[in-house]
Design a protein around this motif. Structure first.
Motif, PDB file in Angstrom:
ATOM      1  N   SER A   1      36.160  33.072  45.519  1.00  0.00           N
ATOM      2  CA  SER A   1      35.635  34.403  45.197  1.00  0.00           C
ATOM      3  C   SER A   1      36.208  34.874  43.860  1.00  0.00           C
ATOM      4  CB  SER A   1      36.001  35.362  46.326  1.00  0.00           C
ATOM      5  OG  SER A   1      35.402  36.606  46.111  1.00  0.00           O
ATOM      6  N   GLU A   2      37.502  34.633  43.691  1.00  0.00           N
ATOM      7  CA  GLU A   2      38.170  35.005  42.442  1.00  0.00           C
ATOM      8  C   GLU A   2      37.563  34.263  41.263  1.00  0.00           C
ATOM      9  OE1 GLU A   2      40.349  37.407  42.498  1.00  0.00           O
ATOM     10  OE2 GLU A   2      40.613  37.297  40.328  1.00  0.00           O
ATOM     11  N   ALA A   3      37.305  32.966  41.473  1.00  0.00           N
ATOM     12  CA  ALA A   3      36.696  32.151  40.414  1.00  0.00           C
ATOM     13  C   ALA A   3      35.311  32.696  40.055  1.00  0.00           C
ATOM     14  CB  ALA A   3      36.590  30.694  40.855  1.00  0.00           C
ATOM     15  N   ALA A   4      34.546  33.083  41.070  1.00  0.00           N
ATOM     16  CA  ALA A   4      33.207  33.630  40.817  1.00  0.00           C
ATOM     17  C   ALA A   4      33.310  34.924  40.007  1.00  0.00           C
ATOM     18  CB  ALA A   4      32.466  33.880  42.129  1.00  0.00           C
ATOM     19  N   LYS A   5      34.272  35.773  40.388  1.00  0.00           N
ATOM     20  CA  LYS A   5      34.448  37.045  39.649  1.00  0.00           C
ATOM     21  C   LYS A   5      34.826  36.780  38.196  1.00  0.00           C
ATOM     22  CE  LYS A   5      35.905  39.738  43.618  1.00  0.00           C
ATOM     23  NZ  LYS A   5      37.067  40.146  44.385  1.00  0.00           N
ATOM     24  N   ASN A   6      35.546  35.675  37.944  1.00  0.00           N
ATOM     25  CA  ASN A   6      35.936  35.327  36.577  1.00  0.00           C
ATOM     26  C   ASN A   6      34.856  34.525  35.845  1.00  0.00           C
ATOM     27  OD1 ASN A   6      38.919  35.998  35.746  1.00  0.00           O
ATOM     28  ND2 ASN A   6      38.947  35.576  37.943  1.00  0.00           N
ATOM     29  N   LEU A   7      33.649  34.501  36.444  1.00  0.00           N
ATOM     30  CA  LEU A   7      32.493  33.846  35.838  1.00  0.00           C
ATOM     31  C   LEU A   7      32.690  32.342  35.662  1.00  0.00           C
ATOM     32  CD1 LEU A   7      31.647  36.548  33.137  1.00  0.00           C
ATOM     33  CD2 LEU A   7      30.677  36.299  35.409  1.00  0.00           C
ATOM     34  N   ALA A   8      33.455  31.740  36.599  1.00  0.00           N
ATOM     35  CA  ALA A   8      33.647  30.294  36.534  1.00  0.00           C
ATOM     36  C   ALA A   8      32.327  29.523  36.662  1.00  0.00           C
ATOM     37  CB  ALA A   8      34.628  29.850  37.619  1.00  0.00           C
ATOM     38  N   PRO A   9      31.330  30.001  37.461  1.00  0.00           N
ATOM     39  CA  PRO A   9      30.062  29.258  37.521  1.00  0.00           C
ATOM     40  C   PRO A   9      29.423  29.075  36.148  1.00  0.00           C
ATOM     41  CG  PRO A   9      30.144  30.885  39.266  1.00  0.00           C
ATOM     42  CD  PRO A   9      31.355  31.115  38.409  1.00  0.00           C
ATOM     43  N   LYS A  10      29.714  30.005  35.208  1.00  0.00           N
ATOM     44  CA  LYS A  10      29.133  29.906  33.868  1.00  0.00           C
ATOM     45  C   LYS A  10      30.052  29.165  32.907  1.00  0.00           C
ATOM     46  CE  LYS A  10      26.109  33.576  32.483  1.00  0.00           C
ATOM     47  NZ  LYS A  10      25.904  34.888  31.995  1.00  0.00           N
ATOM     48  N   TYR A  11      31.354  29.465  32.988  1.00  0.00           N
ATOM     49  CA  TYR A  11      32.276  28.967  31.975  1.00  0.00           C
ATOM     50  C   TYR A  11      33.098  27.763  32.388  1.00  0.00           C
ATOM     51  CZ  TYR A  11      30.960  33.107  29.432  1.00  0.00           C
ATOM     52  OH  TYR A  11      30.223  34.057  28.772  1.00  0.00           O
TER      53      TYR A  11
ATOM     54  N   LYS B   1      42.864  24.034  44.818  1.00  0.00           N
ATOM     55  CA  LYS B   1      43.292  23.395  43.548  1.00  0.00           C
ATOM     56  C   LYS B   1      42.177  23.528  42.497  1.00  0.00           C
ATOM     57  CE  LYS B   1      44.303  18.716  41.803  1.00  0.00           C
ATOM     58  NZ  LYS B   1      43.123  18.545  41.009  1.00  0.00           N
ATOM     59  N   PHE B   2      40.952  23.140  42.881  1.00  0.00           N
ATOM     60  CA  PHE B   2      39.842  23.179  41.923  1.00  0.00           C
ATOM     61  C   PHE B   2      39.499  24.616  41.533  1.00  0.00           C
ATOM     62  CE2 PHE B   2      38.669  18.994  41.019  1.00  0.00           C
ATOM     63  CZ  PHE B   2      38.724  18.197  42.154  1.00  0.00           C
ATOM     64  N   ALA B   3      39.591  25.523  42.479  1.00  0.00           N
ATOM     65  CA  ALA B   3      39.266  26.927  42.183  1.00  0.00           C
ATOM     66  C   ALA B   3      40.258  27.499  41.170  1.00  0.00           C
ATOM     67  CB  ALA B   3      39.278  27.757  43.463  1.00  0.00           C
ATOM     68  N   LYS B   4      41.525  27.158  41.333  1.00  0.00           N
ATOM     69  CA  LYS B   4      42.543  27.642  40.391  1.00  0.00           C
ATOM     70  C   LYS B   4      42.265  27.085  39.003  1.00  0.00           C
ATOM     71  CE  LYS B   4      46.493  28.463  43.432  1.00  0.00           C
ATOM     72  NZ  LYS B   4      47.773  27.944  43.944  1.00  0.00           N
ATOM     73  N   GLU B   5      41.948  25.792  38.953  1.00  0.00           N
ATOM     74  CA  GLU B   5      41.639  25.169  37.651  1.00  0.00           C
ATOM     75  C   GLU B   5      40.400  25.811  37.035  1.00  0.00           C
ATOM     76  OE1 GLU B   5      41.380  20.902  38.003  1.00  0.00           O
ATOM     77  OE2 GLU B   5      43.381  20.761  38.871  1.00  0.00           O
ATOM     78  N   ALA B   6      39.416  26.115  37.873  1.00  0.00           N
ATOM     79  CA  ALA B   6      38.171  26.737  37.382  1.00  0.00           C
ATOM     80  C   ALA B   6      38.461  28.107  36.789  1.00  0.00           C
ATOM     81  CB  ALA B   6      37.162  26.862  38.526  1.00  0.00           C
ATOM     82  N   ILE B   7      39.339  28.867  37.436  1.00  0.00           N
ATOM     83  CA  ILE B   7      39.679  30.209  36.927  1.00  0.00           C
ATOM     84  C   ILE B   7      40.339  30.088  35.557  1.00  0.00           C
ATOM     85  CG2 ILE B   7      41.175  32.225  37.287  1.00  0.00           C
ATOM     86  CD1 ILE B   7      40.769  31.708  40.348  1.00  0.00           C
ATOM     87  N   ALA B   8      41.328  29.171  35.492  1.00  0.00           N
ATOM     88  CA  ALA B   8      42.053  28.994  34.226  1.00  0.00           C
ATOM     89  C   ALA B   8      41.100  28.558  33.115  1.00  0.00           C
ATOM     90  CB  ALA B   8      43.173  27.980  34.406  1.00  0.00           C
ATOM     91  N   LYS B   9      40.245  27.572  33.433  1.00  0.00           N
ATOM     92  CA  LYS B   9      39.319  27.042  32.422  1.00  0.00           C
ATOM     93  C   LYS B   9      38.307  28.103  32.006  1.00  0.00           C
ATOM     94  CE  LYS B   9      37.602  23.294  30.303  1.00  0.00           C
ATOM     95  NZ  LYS B   9      36.708  22.190  30.618  1.00  0.00           N
ATOM     96  N   ALA B  10      37.799  28.850  32.960  1.00  0.00           N
ATOM     97  CA  ALA B  10      36.798  29.885  32.650  1.00  0.00           C
ATOM     98  C   ALA B  10      37.408  30.926  31.715  1.00  0.00           C
ATOM     99  CB  ALA B  10      36.296  30.549  33.927  1.00  0.00           C
ATOM    100  N   ASN B  11      38.620  31.363  32.028  1.00  0.00           N
ATOM    101  CA  ASN B  11      39.254  32.377  31.174  1.00  0.00           C
ATOM    102  C   ASN B  11      39.498  31.837  29.775  1.00  0.00           C
ATOM    103  OD1 ASN B  11      39.269  34.403  33.072  1.00  0.00           O
ATOM    104  ND2 ASN B  11      41.211  33.769  33.950  1.00  0.00           N
ATOM    105  N   LYS B  12      39.919  30.585  29.715  1.00  0.00           N
ATOM    106  CA  LYS B  12      40.182  29.963  28.404  1.00  0.00           C
ATOM    107  C   LYS B  12      38.868  29.858  27.618  1.00  0.00           C
ATOM    108  CE  LYS B  12      42.084  25.787  26.387  1.00  0.00           C
ATOM    109  NZ  LYS B  12      42.210  24.358  26.600  1.00  0.00           N
ATOM    110  N   ASN B  13      37.822  29.365  28.290  1.00  0.00           N
ATOM    111  CA  ASN B  13      36.529  29.192  27.614  1.00  0.00           C
ATOM    112  C   ASN B  13      35.927  30.525  27.201  1.00  0.00           C
ATOM    113  OD1 ASN B  13      36.646  26.466  27.822  1.00  0.00           O
ATOM    114  ND2 ASN B  13      35.189  26.278  29.500  1.00  0.00           N
TER     115      ASN B  13
END
Lengths: 200, 364
Positions: free
Chosen positions: B36-46, B90-102
Motif C-alpha cells: 500500500s505504501e509503495a502504491a502511495k509512492n507511485l511505485a506502479p509508475k516509477y 523485500k520487493f515492496a521496500k525496494e520499489a518504494i526506494a526506487k520510485a522515490n529515487k526515480n
C-alpha cells in the motif's frame, strides 16, 4: 448410567468441535465487496481519486486476510469479517461516487474552458480585422493569424481528447490554449487602442 | 468406556503433538502495508518491475495460505506463506526506494528540460524573430509554446510522465524550426563574400572621397553612417516584410541588395513618411537579374521590377513593415537627411558580419 452420560457429553463435545470447524466464509459479502471495488476501478478511481482507491484496495486485502485467518482456526467465526466486508463495499461505493464526481468536475471545467477559448478566438478573429491595416501592421497581423490557427488546432485536439475521455491531458491543453488566446486578445486590444488614440 | 476415553485422549495428544501450525499473519499484514505504501509512492509508475514483483509475492502468499487452509488442520504448513510474505516486503521496500529515487531524478531532469526549452524558444525568438515566417512556421512555434505550457502545467500537478511527453513534443518542434531556419540563414549567407567586398569598397570610397557613405546591414537591422572611412553613427532600421534575399519584383516586399546612391531628397510634406532619400533602384545589376529571372520563369512574365526604394521615416514600430524601403525613426531620419548630400553612396548588404561571428555572439 454415569458412563453413558459422560459418553454422550464427549460425543456432543466432539460433534460441536466438528460443527464449529464447518462455519462458512461469508461468500455473499466477499462477492459484493469484490464487485464494488471493481466498479470503483471501472469508474476511474485509480485516475481521479488515486489515494482513496489505494486505501480501498488495502481495505479489501485486509478483509481477505481476516477470512484466511479464520479459516486457519479450529473454531471459526466470520461475523467480524462479514462486517468488515460490508464496510469495504460501502467504502467502494463512496470511492466510486467520488471518482464520478471528480470526473464530472473535470469535464465541466473542460467544457467551460472550451467555450471560453472559442469565444476568445471569435473575438480575436474579429479584432484582427480591426487591427491597423496597411504595411505597418500587415506582418504582425499575419503572425497573429498563424497563432490563432495554432490555438484552434490545439482546441480541436482537446475536444477529441475530451470525447475519448482523456480528461486530464485535455484540461491541460484547454488551459494552455486559453492562456495564449487571452494574451493575443490583450495584444490586439492594446494595438487597436493605440491606433485609435493616434487618430485623435 | 476406559478404552473410549483413552482413544479420545490419544486423538487430542496426536493433534497436539503435531504443533498445529499458525499462519504468519504479521508478515502478511506487513506485506500488505508495504504494498500500500509503495502504491502511495507511485511505485506502479516509477518502479513498475519491483512493484509487480512485490504484488506477485503477496498474491502467492495469499494463495498458499488459502491452499494450506483447505488441508486438515494437523497437515498444514505455512512456511511457504511466510517465505512469500517476506519476499513481498523485500520487493515492496525496494520499489518504494526506487520510485522515490526515480521521481526525484525525473523531477530534477524535467526542471532542467523545462528551463532549457524556455531558453531555446527564447533564443529562437531572438535569433529568428525578425525573419519572415511563413504561416506553417508561425503555427508550429505557437504549438511549441502551447505544448511547453501544457508540460509546465502537468509538472506542477506532479504528473511527470505527461510533463515529459509534452516537453518532449515541444522540444521536437523547436529543434525542427531551428534546423529549418538555420538552413535558410546559412543559404542566405552564401552571399557574404560579395557583401564584404561591397562593404569594404564603400568604406574605402568614403575614405578616398573624404565624404559620407551609408551601409545598410539587413540582418543586424542597422544603418551605418561613415565619414572619411570611419563609422560615425548607427541607426536602427525596419525593412520589407520579406527582407531576406534580394528584391526580385515589385510587390515582393523585399529590400534590395546592392550599391546605390541618393538621387533625390524629399522634404517633410513631400512624402508621407516624414522625410525620404530616394535611391536609384533598380541599378544595372538589378535589371540584368530581373530580365534573367523572367527569362528563366523564376518570376511571372507580367511582373514589374519596381522602384521608389527610399530611406525614410516613420520607423520605430519594432517589426519589418515596409514594401522594401529602409525605415528609420523620424528623429534619426532628420539627422540623416540633414547630413547626406545627393549622390551619397548607399550600399545594402545582407550582413556586415560573417555568420560564424553572429552565431558566436548569440551563444554568449
Amino acid at each position: 448410567m454415569k458412563k453413558a452420560v459422560l459418553k454422550s457429553f464427549v460425543a456432543i463435545a466432539i460433534s460441536g468441535l466438528l460443527l464449529a470447524g464447518c462455519a462458512k466464509a461469508p461468500q455473499a459479502e466477499i462477492d459484493a465487496a469484490n464487485a464494488a471495488v471493481e466498479e470503483a476501478g471501472a469508474a476511474g478511481a485509480d485516475l481521479y481519486v488515486y489515494d482513496s482507491y489505494v486505501a480501498l484496495k488495502d481495505s479489501l486485502s485486509a478483509a481477505m486476510e481476516k477470512i484466511e485467518a479464520q479459516k486457519s482456526k479450529l473454531f471459526k467465526n466470520y461475523s467480524g469479517v462479514a462486517e468488515h466486508l460490508t464496510g469495504v463495499t460501502q467504502f467502494a461505493q463512496e470511492v466510486k461516487l467520488k471518482a464520478e464526481t471528480r470526473k464530472e468536475e473535470i469535464k465541466a471545467e473542460i467544457q467551460v474552458g472550451l467555450t471560453e477559448v472559442k469565444a476568445l478566438q471569435e473575438t480575436n478573429n474579429k479584432l484582427v480585422t480591426e487591427a491597423p491595416k496597411g504595411k505597418e501592421g500587415a506582418a504582425a497581423i499575419e503572425a497573429i493569424k498563424g497563432e490563432l490557427a495554432a490555438i484552434d488546432s490545439s482546441v480541436a485536439q482537446a475536444a477529441v481528447m475530451f470525447e475519448s475521455s482523456e480528461l486530464v491531458p485535455a484540461l491541460d491543453k484547454v488551459k494552455a490554449a486559453k492562456e495564449k488566446s487571452t494574451a493575443i486578445n490583450a495584444e490586439l486590444n492594446d494595438v487597436i487602442a493605440k491606433t485609435k488614440g493616434k487618430k485623435k | 468406556m476406559d478404552r473410549f476415553f483413552w482413544l479420545v485422549f490419544e486423538f487430542f495428544c496426536l493433534v497436539d503433538s503435531k504443533n498445529l501450525a499458525t499462519p504468519p499473519r504479521g508478515s502478511i499484514a506487513g506485506a500488505r502495508q508495504h504494498l500500500s505504501e509503495a502504491a502511495k509512492n507511485l511505485a506502479p509508475k516509477y518502479a513498475p518491475y519491483l512493484y509487480a514483483q512485490a504484488q506477485n509475492k503477496y498474491d502467492s502468499a495469499m494463495w498458499h495460505w488459502n491452499t494450506e487452509n483447505k488441508k486438515l488442520f494437523f497437515n498444514r504448513d505455512y512456511a511457504i506463506v511466510e517465505t512469500y510474505a517476506v519476499l513481498s516486503i523485500k520487493f515492496a521496500k525496494e520499489a518504494i526506494a526506487k520510485a522515490n529515487k526515480n521521481k526525484l531524478s525525473t523531477k530534477q531532469q524535467l526542471e532542467i528540460s523545462i528551463e532549457d526549452l524556455k531558453l531555446q524558444i527564447d533564443r529562437f525568438g531572438k535569433q529568428y524573430g525578425h525573419f519572415p515566417f511563413d504561416a506553417e512556421s508561425t503555427r508550429a512555434l505557437t504549438h511549441c509554446k502551447l505544448l511547453l505550457n501544457e508540460g509546465i502545467s502537468a509538472y506542477e500537478k506532479n504528473n511527470l510522465h505527461l510533463a515529459i511527453e509534452k516537453t518532449g513534443a515541444s522540444l521536437g518542434i523547436i529543434n525542427d524550426l531551428n534546423i529549418r531556419y538555420k538552413t535558410k540563414l546559412t543559404e542566405y549567407f552564401n552571399g557574404y563574400l560579395d557583401w564584404k567586398n561591397n562593404v569594404d569598397g564603400t568604406i574605402a570610397l568614403s575614405k578616398r572621397q573624404q565624404g559620407h557613405a551609408v551601409i545598410v546591414d539587413k540582418y543586424a537591422r542597422e544603418c551605418l553612417l561613415f565619414k572619411n572611412g570611419a563609422l560615425i553613427k548607427k541607426f536602427n532600421i525596419e525593412l520589407g516584410q520579406n527582407w531576406i534575399g534580394d528584391k526580385n519584383y515589385q510587390g515582393d516586399k523585399s529590400t534590395p541588395e546592392g550599391q546605390y546612391k541618393v538621387v533625390s531628397k524629399k522634404q517633410h510634406g513631400q512624402t508621407k513618411y516624414h522625410k525620404a532619400l530616394l535611391l536609384d533602384y533598380p541599378n544595372l545589376e538589378d535589371k540584368i537579374r530581373f530580365d534573367l529571372n523572367k527569362k528563366n520563369g523564376a518570376i511571372h512574365a507580367k511582373a514589374k521590377i519596381g522602384g521608389l526604394i527610399e530611406i525614410h521615416g516613420h520607423g520605430g514600430k519594432g517589426h519589418h513593415w515596409t514594401e522594401g524601403c529602409v525605415a528609420l525613426t523620424n528623429q534619426d531620419m532628420d539627422y540623416l537627411f540633414a547630413t547626406l548630400p545627393l549622390g551619397t553612396k548607399v550600399t545594402i548588404v545582407g550582413s556586415v558580419k560573417p555568420l560564424f561571428q553572429i552565431i558566436n555572439e548569440a551563444n554568449e
